[in-house]
Design a protein around this motif. Structure first.
Motif, short mmCIF file in Angstrom:
data_model
loop_
_atom_site.label_atom_id
_atom_site.label_comp_id
_atom_site.label_asym_id
_atom_site.label_seq_id
_atom_site.Cartn_x
_atom_site.Cartn_y
_atom_site.Cartn_z
N ILE A 21 0.37 -1.09 0.06
CA ILE A 21 0.22 0.23 0.36
C ILE A 21 0.37 1.17 0.48
N ASN A 22 1.86 1.08 0.71
CA ASN A 22 2.11 2.49 1.59
C ASN A 22 3.74 2.88 0.29
N LEU A 23 4.34 1.97 -0.58
CA LEU A 23 5.48 2.02 -1.31
C LEU A 23 4.26 2.54 -2.58
N ALA A 24 2.70 1.88 -3.02
CA ALA A 24 2.44 2.16 -4.14
C ALA A 24 1.88 4.00 -4.06
N TYR A 25 1.41 4.01 -3.13
CA TYR A 25 0.95 5.60 -2.09
C TYR A 25 2.10 6.72 -2.53
N TYR A 26 3.64 5.86 -1.93
CA TYR A 26 4.67 7.31 -2.79
C TYR A 26 4.84 6.65 -3.82
N LEU A 27 4.84 5.97 -4.46
CA LEU A 27 4.98 5.85 -5.91
C LEU A 27 4.57 7.09 -6.79
N ALA A 28 2.63 6.47 -6.59
CA ALA A 28 2.34 8.27 -6.90
C ALA A 28 2.50 9.52 -6.71
N LYS A 29 2.78 9.52 -5.76
CA LYS A 29 3.03 10.61 -4.95
C LYS A 29 4.29 11.51 -5.69
N ALA A 30 5.44 10.69 -5.82
CA ALA A 30 6.35 10.88 -6.77
C ALA A 30 5.78 11.64 -8.94
N GLY A 31 4.73 10.79 -8.56
CA GLY A 31 4.26 11.33 -9.85
C GLY A 31 4.14 9.70 -10.63
N LYS A 32 4.14 8.98 -10.19
CA LYS A 32 3.79 7.79 -11.62
C LYS A 32 2.87 7.53 -11.33
N LYS A 33 2.39 6.95 -12.52
CA LYS A 33 1.12 6.35 -12.99
C LYS A 33 1.54 4.39 -12.21
N VAL A 34 0.37 4.10 -10.82
CA VAL A 34 0.90 2.82 -10.26
C VAL A 34 -0.82 2.20 -10.51
N PRO A 117 0.65 -1.63 -20.29
CA PRO A 117 1.41 -0.15 -20.89
C PRO A 117 1.03 1.34 -20.14
N ASN A 118 -0.55 0.75 -19.35
CA ASN A 118 -0.79 2.25 -19.25
C ASN A 118 -0.32 2.75 -17.83
N TYR A 119 0.81 1.44 -17.42
CA TYR A 119 0.78 2.12 -16.05
C TYR A 119 2.55 2.00 -16.08
N ASP A 120 3.09 2.93 -14.88
CA ASP A 120 4.66 3.15 -14.46
C ASP A 120 4.93 1.78 -14.12
N TYR A 121 4.07 1.92 -12.66
CA TYR A 121 4.38 0.27 -11.69
C TYR A 121 3.22 -0.53 -11.74
N ILE A 122 3.25 -1.58 -12.07
CA ILE A 122 2.14 -2.31 -11.58
C ILE A 122 2.24 -3.12 -9.53
N ILE A 123 2.00 -2.93 -8.77
CA ILE A 123 2.74 -3.57 -7.66
C ILE A 123 1.72 -4.54 -7.14
N ILE A 124 2.10 -6.00 -6.56
CA ILE A 124 1.21 -7.50 -7.00
C ILE A 124 1.63 -7.39 -5.56
N ASP A 125 0.06 -7.56 -4.26
CA ASP A 125 0.11 -8.18 -2.86
C ASP A 125 -0.10 -9.24 -2.83
N CYS A 126 0.95 -10.19 -3.30
CA CYS A 126 0.92 -11.33 -2.51
C CYS A 126 0.28 -12.06 -2.03
N PRO A 127 -0.16 -13.65 -2.06
CA PRO A 127 -1.08 -13.83 -0.40
C PRO A 127 0.59 -14.51 0.16
N PRO A 128 0.47 -14.54 1.26
CA PRO A 128 1.48 -15.14 1.80
C PRO A 128 1.86 -16.74 1.87
N SER A 129 2.11 -17.38 1.40
CA SER A 129 2.26 -18.95 1.20
C SER A 129 3.10 -18.74 0.12
N LEU A 130 4.12 -20.57 -0.61
CA LEU A 130 3.77 -20.17 -2.27
C LEU A 130 3.17 -21.03 -2.73
N SER A 131 1.17 -20.57 -3.09
CA SER A 131 0.70 -20.65 -3.95
C SER A 131 -0.01 -20.74 -5.00
#
Length: 263
Positions: A21-34, A117-131
Motif C-alpha cells: 500500500i505505502n510503496l504504491a502510494y509514494y510512487l504515485a506521489k512521485a508522479g508515477k501512474k501506479v 502499458p497504462n502504468y509506470d508501476y504495477i505492485i502485486i500484493d501476494c498471499p502469505p504462502s507459496l500458492s
C-alpha cells in the motif's frame, strides 16, 4: 516502460500488505501512474485503501476466473495516480479451478499484459504462502521485493522461497529479479533487531534496502482508517521510512531502464 513488482513472503505478518500500500502510494506521489493489484484473498490491500469489500460487484475473482476484463474492476482511488484492482476472500476458491487449466501458471501474466502499458508501476500484493496465486504473481513480475521481519525467525522459510524463485526463473520467467529486501517491524533500540539486521545484510548483501521500516503505532493504525501512512500521519517514522523506500525503488528501477536504453 512499466515495471511489475511482486511483494511477497510466504510468512504472514511481516508487513507485506503495508509495504504494498505505502510503496504504491509514494510512487504515485512521485508522479508515477501506479496500479496496486490486490492478489491476496484476505483483501487487506483493498480495505487498507478505504474500499468497502461488501459493496464490490466485480473484483480480481471474476477477472481471474475469466468472467470479466480487468479494466472493468479498476477503482480510481482518491490519491492522484493510484489505481486499485480489488479483491475479496473468494479469490482463494479460484485456485482450485485453476489447477485444471493449461494456463494455470501464466493466467495473471496474460491479464496484466492487457493493461501494462497504462502504468509506470504495477505492485502485486501476494498471499502469505507459496500458492498457485503467488506463483502466478512471480511469473508475471519483473521484480520481487521481499519484506523480512527483524525478529528471531526472520530468515526461516526464505531459503525455500528463493529456491522456488530460481525454479520459476529457469522455467517460466528468466527476467525475474530480486529488487531488494525490506527489513520491517524494526525496533533499532533493541539488541535483537540490530543482530537480525546484521544477519539479513550478511545473507542478502547489497540487496537490502537502506530504508528500515520501524515498529510504529501510527503505521499500525493507518489501515483501520483506510489510508496510507503518508495520508494518515505523514510526519511519522513509518511515513518517512516508506518515502525513503519509494525513492530507493525509483533509483534501482530507473538504473535498469537506463542500462536497457544504452543497450
Amino acid at each position: 516502460m512499466s515495471e511489475v513488482i511482486a511483494i511477497t513472503n510466504q510468512k504472514g505478518g511481516v508487513g507485506k500488505t503495508t509495504t504494498s500500500i505505502n510503496l504504491a502510494y509514494y510512487l504515485a506521489k512521485a508522479g508515477k501512474k501506479v496500479l496496486l493489484l490486490d492478489f491476496d484473498p484476505q483483501g487487506n490491500a483493498t480495505s487498507g485503501l478505504g474500499v468497502d469489500k461488501s459493496t464490490l460487484k466485480k473484483t480480481m475473482v471474476e477477472v481471474f476466473a475469466g468472467e470479466a476484463p480487468i479494466q472493468k474492476i479498476l477503482i480510481t482511488t482518491k490519491y492522484a495516480g493510484l489505481v486499485l484492482a480489488p479483491t475479496v476472500p473468494q479469490l482463494a476458491n479460484t485456485e482450485v479451478k485453476l489447477h485444471k487449466s493449461n494456463k494455470k501458471f501464466i493466467q495473471l501474466r496474460n491479464i496484466i499484459a492487457e493493461i501494462k502499458p497504462n502504468y509506470d508501476y504495477i505492485i502485486i500484493d501476494c498471499p502469505p504462502s507459496l500458492s498457485l496465486l503467488t506463483v502466478n504473481a512471480l511469473v508475471s513480475a519483473d521484480y520481487l521485493i521481499l519484506p523480512v521481519q527483524t525478529e528471531f525467525y526472520a530468515l526461516e522459510g526464505v531459503g525455500q522461497l528463493l529456491e522456488t524463485i530460481a525454479l520459476l526463473r529457469k522455467a517460466m520467467n528468466p527476467s525475474l529479479k530480486l529488487l531488494g529486501v525490506v527489513p520491517t517491524m524494526a525496533d533499532e533500540r533493541t539488541a535483537l533487531t540490530k543482530q537480525v539486521l546484521i544477519e539479513i545484510k550478511k545473507f542478502f548483501k547489497d540487496k537490502v534496502f537502506d530504508a528500515v521500516i520501524p515498529r510504529n503505532v501510527r503505521l499500525a493504525e493507518a489501515p483501520s482508517h483506510g489510508a496510507p501512512i503518508g495520508v494518515y500521519d505523514r510526519f511519522s517514522k513509518g511515513a518517512r521510512a516508506y518515502k525513503k523506500l519509494s525513492e530507493e525503488v525509483l533509483a534501482r528501477t530507473s538504473k535498469k531502464s537506463s542500462i536497457e536504453k544504452e543497450g
